[in-house]
Design a protein around this motif. Sequence first.
Motif, PDB file in Angstrom:
ATOM      1  N   ILE A 132      -2.858  10.798   3.426  1.00  0.00           N
ATOM      2  CA  ILE A 132      -3.409   9.449   3.281  1.00  0.00           C
ATOM      3  C   ILE A 132      -4.779   9.559   2.609  1.00  0.00           C
ATOM      4  O   ILE A 132      -5.718  10.073   3.187  1.00  0.00           O
ATOM      5  CB  ILE A 132      -3.541   8.769   4.672  1.00  0.00           C
ATOM      6  CG1 ILE A 132      -2.227   8.855   5.456  1.00  0.00           C
ATOM      7  CG2 ILE A 132      -4.007   7.319   4.529  1.00  0.00           C
ATOM      8  CD1 ILE A 132      -1.042   8.174   4.833  1.00  0.00           C
ATOM      9  N   LEU A 133      -4.858   9.088   1.378  1.00  0.00           N
ATOM     10  CA  LEU A 133      -6.137   9.146   0.650  1.00  0.00           C
ATOM     11  C   LEU A 133      -6.906   7.833   0.769  1.00  0.00           C
ATOM     12  O   LEU A 133      -8.091   7.761   0.440  1.00  0.00           O
ATOM     13  CB  LEU A 133      -5.894   9.473  -0.832  1.00  0.00           C
ATOM     14  CG  LEU A 133      -5.061  10.711  -1.159  1.00  0.00           C
ATOM     15  CD1 LEU A 133      -5.067  10.970  -2.657  1.00  0.00           C
ATOM     16  CD2 LEU A 133      -5.566  11.937  -0.422  1.00  0.00           C
ATOM     17  N   GLY A 134      -6.225   6.784   1.208  1.00  0.00           N
ATOM     18  CA  GLY A 134      -6.878   5.484   1.385  1.00  0.00           C
ATOM     19  C   GLY A 134      -5.967   4.535   2.132  1.00  0.00           C
ATOM     20  O   GLY A 134      -4.767   4.808   2.249  1.00  0.00           O
ATOM     21  N   ALA A 135      -6.540   3.427   2.659  1.00  0.00           N
ATOM     22  CA  ALA A 135      -5.801   2.422   3.429  1.00  0.00           C
ATOM     23  C   ALA A 135      -5.273   2.957   4.755  1.00  0.00           C
ATOM     24  O   ALA A 135      -4.379   2.382   5.365  1.00  0.00           O
ATOM     25  CB  ALA A 135      -4.662   1.782   2.628  1.00  0.00           C
ATOM     26  N   GLY A 136      -5.839   4.091   5.237  1.00  0.00           N
ATOM     27  CA  GLY A 136      -5.529   4.563   6.588  1.00  0.00           C
ATOM     28  C   GLY A 136      -6.437   3.835   7.556  1.00  0.00           C
ATOM     29  O   GLY A 136      -7.654   3.956   7.464  1.00  0.00           O
ATOM     30  N   GLN A 137      -5.869   3.064   8.458  1.00  0.00           N
ATOM     31  CA  GLN A 137      -6.633   2.257   9.421  1.00  0.00           C
ATOM     32  C   GLN A 137      -7.679   1.375   8.721  1.00  0.00           C
ATOM     33  O   GLN A 137      -8.789   1.188   9.212  1.00  0.00           O
ATOM     34  CB  GLN A 137      -7.290   3.145  10.474  1.00  0.00           C
ATOM     35  CG  GLN A 137      -6.257   3.922  11.282  1.00  0.00           C
ATOM     36  CD  GLN A 137      -6.869   4.734  12.406  1.00  0.00           C
ATOM     37  OE1 GLN A 137      -8.009   4.522  12.799  1.00  0.00           O
ATOM     38  NE2 GLN A 137      -6.088   5.662  12.951  1.00  0.00           N
ATOM     39  N   VAL A 146      -7.946  -1.937   5.303  1.00  0.00           N
ATOM     40  CA  VAL A 146      -7.297  -2.653   4.207  1.00  0.00           C
ATOM     41  C   VAL A 146      -8.122  -2.382   2.960  1.00  0.00           C
ATOM     42  O   VAL A 146      -9.336  -2.582   2.963  1.00  0.00           O
ATOM     43  CB  VAL A 146      -7.224  -4.169   4.487  1.00  0.00           C
ATOM     44  CG1 VAL A 146      -6.698  -4.915   3.272  1.00  0.00           C
ATOM     45  CG2 VAL A 146      -6.320  -4.440   5.686  1.00  0.00           C
ATOM     46  N   GLY A 147      -7.487  -1.912   1.911  1.00  0.00           N
ATOM     47  CA  GLY A 147      -8.204  -1.590   0.682  1.00  0.00           C
ATOM     48  C   GLY A 147      -7.964  -0.162   0.270  1.00  0.00           C
ATOM     49  O   GLY A 147      -7.474   0.650   1.057  1.00  0.00           O
ATOM     50  N   ARG A 148      -8.275   0.157  -1.006  1.00  0.00           N
ATOM     51  CA  ARG A 148      -8.121   1.478  -1.633  1.00  0.00           C
ATOM     52  C   ARG A 148      -6.820   2.193  -1.256  1.00  0.00           C
ATOM     53  O   ARG A 148      -6.831   3.356  -0.875  1.00  0.00           O
ATOM     54  CB  ARG A 148      -9.331   2.370  -1.381  1.00  0.00           C
ATOM     55  CG  ARG A 148      -9.762   2.530   0.064  1.00  0.00           C
ATOM     56  CD  ARG A 148     -10.763   3.678   0.185  1.00  0.00           C
ATOM     57  NE  ARG A 148     -11.462   3.638   1.446  1.00  0.00           N
ATOM     58  CZ  ARG A 148     -12.242   4.593   1.901  1.00  0.00           C
ATOM     59  NH1 ARG A 148     -12.435   5.674   1.202  1.00  0.00           N
ATOM     60  NH2 ARG A 148     -12.850   4.481   3.053  1.00  0.00           N
ATOM     61  N   GLY A 179      -5.712   2.179  -5.466  1.00  0.00           N
ATOM     62  CA  GLY A 179      -6.489   0.941  -5.424  1.00  0.00           C
ATOM     63  C   GLY A 179      -7.962   1.160  -5.152  1.00  0.00           C
ATOM     64  O   GLY A 179      -8.423   2.250  -4.847  1.00  0.00           O
ATOM     65  N   ILE A 180      -8.651   0.045  -5.253  1.00  0.00           N
ATOM     66  CA  ILE A 180     -10.090   0.061  -5.041  1.00  0.00           C
ATOM     67  C   ILE A 180     -10.388  -0.552  -3.678  1.00  0.00           C
ATOM     68  O   ILE A 180      -9.651  -1.415  -3.212  1.00  0.00           O
ATOM     69  CB  ILE A 180     -10.768  -0.712  -6.200  1.00  0.00           C
ATOM     70  CG1 ILE A 180     -12.269  -0.492  -6.227  1.00  0.00           C
ATOM     71  CG2 ILE A 180     -10.499  -2.203  -6.138  1.00  0.00           C
ATOM     72  CD1 ILE A 180     -12.851  -0.871  -7.580  1.00  0.00           C
ATOM     73  N   HIS A 207      -2.366  -6.006  -7.309  1.00  0.00           N
ATOM     74  CA  HIS A 207      -3.611  -6.424  -6.654  1.00  0.00           C
ATOM     75  C   HIS A 207      -4.617  -5.277  -6.768  1.00  0.00           C
ATOM     76  O   HIS A 207      -4.235  -4.105  -6.747  1.00  0.00           O
ATOM     77  CB  HIS A 207      -3.366  -6.771  -5.182  1.00  0.00           C
ATOM     78  CG  HIS A 207      -2.888  -8.180  -4.996  1.00  0.00           C
ATOM     79  ND1 HIS A 207      -2.066  -8.564  -3.956  1.00  0.00           N
ATOM     80  CD2 HIS A 207      -3.118  -9.311  -5.733  1.00  0.00           C
ATOM     81  CE1 HIS A 207      -1.819  -9.869  -4.065  1.00  0.00           C
ATOM     82  NE2 HIS A 207      -2.447 -10.339  -5.132  1.00  0.00           N
ATOM     83  N   LEU A 208      -5.894  -5.629  -6.871  1.00  0.00           N
ATOM     84  CA  LEU A 208      -6.926  -4.610  -7.099  1.00  0.00           C
ATOM     85  C   LEU A 208      -6.922  -3.507  -6.042  1.00  0.00           C
ATOM     86  O   LEU A 208      -7.227  -2.373  -6.347  1.00  0.00           O
ATOM     87  CB  LEU A 208      -8.314  -5.266  -7.114  1.00  0.00           C
ATOM     88  CG  LEU A 208      -8.749  -5.925  -8.424  1.00  0.00           C
ATOM     89  CD1 LEU A 208     -10.126  -6.545  -8.237  1.00  0.00           C
ATOM     90  CD2 LEU A 208      -8.774  -4.922  -9.579  1.00  0.00           C
ATOM     91  N   ASP A 209      -6.569  -3.842  -4.802  1.00  0.00           N
ATOM     92  CA  ASP A 209      -6.611  -2.804  -3.778  1.00  0.00           C
ATOM     93  C   ASP A 209      -5.406  -1.849  -3.865  1.00  0.00           C
ATOM     94  O   ASP A 209      -5.292  -0.920  -3.073  1.00  0.00           O
ATOM     95  CB  ASP A 209      -6.747  -3.408  -2.367  1.00  0.00           C
ATOM     96  CG  ASP A 209      -5.616  -4.343  -2.004  1.00  0.00           C
ATOM     97  OD1 ASP A 209      -5.031  -4.964  -2.920  1.00  0.00           O
ATOM     98  OD2 ASP A 209      -5.310  -4.476  -0.797  1.00  0.00           O
ATOM     99  N   HIS A 210      -4.527  -2.065  -4.844  1.00  0.00           N
ATOM    100  CA  HIS A 210      -3.398  -1.153  -5.059  1.00  0.00           C
ATOM    101  C   HIS A 210      -3.396  -0.522  -6.453  1.00  0.00           C
ATOM    102  O   HIS A 210      -2.821   0.542  -6.651  1.00  0.00           O
ATOM    103  CB  HIS A 210      -2.065  -1.876  -4.808  1.00  0.00           C
ATOM    104  CG  HIS A 210      -1.877  -2.239  -3.372  1.00  0.00           C
ATOM    105  ND1 HIS A 210      -1.084  -1.532  -2.504  1.00  0.00           N
ATOM    106  CD2 HIS A 210      -2.451  -3.231  -2.632  1.00  0.00           C
ATOM    107  CE1 HIS A 210      -1.152  -2.073  -1.292  1.00  0.00           C
ATOM    108  NE2 HIS A 210      -1.975  -3.109  -1.342  1.00  0.00           N
ATOM    109  N   VAL A 211      -4.021  -1.205  -7.411  1.00  0.00           N
ATOM    110  CA  VAL A 211      -3.988  -0.693  -8.791  1.00  0.00           C
ATOM    111  C   VAL A 211      -5.387  -0.591  -9.420  1.00  0.00           C
ATOM    112  O   VAL A 211      -5.563   0.031 -10.463  1.00  0.00           O
ATOM    113  CB  VAL A 211      -3.070  -1.574  -9.677  1.00  0.00           C
ATOM    114  CG1 VAL A 211      -3.701  -2.929  -9.964  1.00  0.00           C
ATOM    115  CG2 VAL A 211      -2.700  -0.880 -10.982  1.00  0.00           C
TER     116      VAL A 211
END
Length: 627
Positions: free
Chosen positions: A177-182, A184-186, A203-204, A236-240
């Motif tokens: 998990i590089l992001g969005a672990g626990q 919302v975002g990135r 994402g960002i 969506h920005l938090d995914h792309v």
Amino acid sequence: MLRIQEEILKKLPKDKVSEVVFEGPLIVIYVKDKELFLKGKEIGAKLAKEFKKRFEIRIDPNLLPEDDVIKERIEKIVPKEAELRNIYIERARSIVIIECLRPEKITDEILEKIKEETLLIPKVKRAPIQSSKIIDAIRAYLYSVSEERKKLLHKVGEKIVAGWGTKSKRKWVRISILGAGQEVGRSAILLQTPESNVLLDFGIGVNNTGPDAFPHLDAPEFDIQKLDAVIITHAHLDHVGLLPFLFKLGWKGPVYMTEPTRDLAALVCLDYIKVSEQQNKQSLYSSSEIREMLKHTITLNYGEVTDITPDIKITFHNAGHILGSAMVHLNIGNGLHNILYTGDFKFSKTRLLDPPKTIFPRLETVIMESTYGGKNDIHPSREETEKKFLEAVKETLSEGGKVLIPVLAVGRAQEILLLIIDAVKQGILPPVDVYLEGVLWETTMIHTAYPEFLSKELKEEIERGENPFEAEFIYRASPKDRENIMNENKPAIIIATSGMMNGGPIVDYFRLGAEDPRNLLAFVSYQARGTLGRLILDGAKEVNINGELVKVRLKVQRFEGFSGHADRKELLKFVSKLNPKPKNVVIVHGEPPKPFELASGIKSLYKKQNINVNVYVPKNLDAIRLR
Ligand code: ZN
């Protein structure tokens, strides 16, 4: 030459073939013989059966007629009612893209005739109902780099078939998990096998600053040099949002997404640059990296099974979240382990989209979102929400007020727009002018170009030529119109970005209309802490907009139930309907305690059905071995 190319050549008359090349997952055979070319479909089908790959037979580009001859012939063959808009010839790949308003009017016979008379493979694309700068720009750009793309796609294809016919003995599957672990975002997950390194989303961290805005590229297992492919679920920005940044870091490999996601992603990333500049922040990338992203994108339709590495096949399925949004099914090691990554999803029907399916040929692991997985996250029904919303809008309009609706550029905006159009047509709302601005107009036009990614009913309507987005009371506004629209003594509806009012035209409309108590500010989506939207929603009586103190006298109302995400009830229903039942459920994309509350919900759900399941709620940098 690779072994697979040699094997394919053995099946064909040698003197009539110029080359066998790869175009990403597709194998393309260029032939020097017209007869052979016209029998291409048959030959391709035969080879596909034997090699378990997709094939396309094309003519050697040297044998093509001149461009103006091709255009003239196509214009003659395409029937008037198809409403031809553009012809793009990609000579290097011997294909032609025919863009028209009514592609359903181009039958298979017509396509066959075009093939015979131009020797090109025709691909029909739908033009948006009104010109869209972004679609025009993207399509024109891609055709201009045709030669380069051909080389690039060949390299991608070579990697996919590397080791063809051999079997690896090592078997393991692992995610990090590089992001969005626990949180919302990135969103970013690294999937690794003995033969592959694949990123799911990039994402960002939209509401974060500094390093927390980026996925964990510092994870020891992440090596951009070893990365084979990137898969993007939706625009969506938090995914792309950081995908162009990956190209800035030197990534040169393929990116897989649906075609509407590609167009929308380019648009939201460009908008992100613009908003950064307006806020005097340095943007993380420039438009040249967005062009790189486009150049490296391979688009897939829902349901199309595609090899992306020697041991991973992916299939996109509708996620019901926004236009083009996809759940991705990953078949690893020829069925050894199967993962469904949901991305963001909704599990009920909306005006725009159908709900996702729950039946898959094989399934061992589900990686799912939990935005509204908390115990109390039950949304009111869509019908109820729509009714309440329309009542409030009607009241405001009848008092001569204006309705301001802050939205994200993609998703809720078009859903609300369809609701308003329908209500006006049915006489539930009085006739009213509706204004859209800039990026929102563009995203709405993109919706009209891809009906096959919309709900079944909407698709049928558009194919019948009854495009609901074509209503005559929808106007495109520009920044210089804002004062006129707000000062005119006439009711109006303004739908504008950004969704949480931390920038975008909505802030200006609000500034111009905040002191008029007849006006209504209608929130239809989540307002995060620290945003102007949240401040107003929490009851601020006065707000500071770029140094100007503005009194908040208009009506403020929040409408829950328009969300593009599944609520807790839907999330649990989705998991309970999954077939086959997964052995592992990995929960991401949620603010604690929501993912944990969803985890206990899923555990007790499966316990009741006597099913064993491992449920994980990983933190960022956690890795899980799935097999
Ligand atoms: Zn989303």
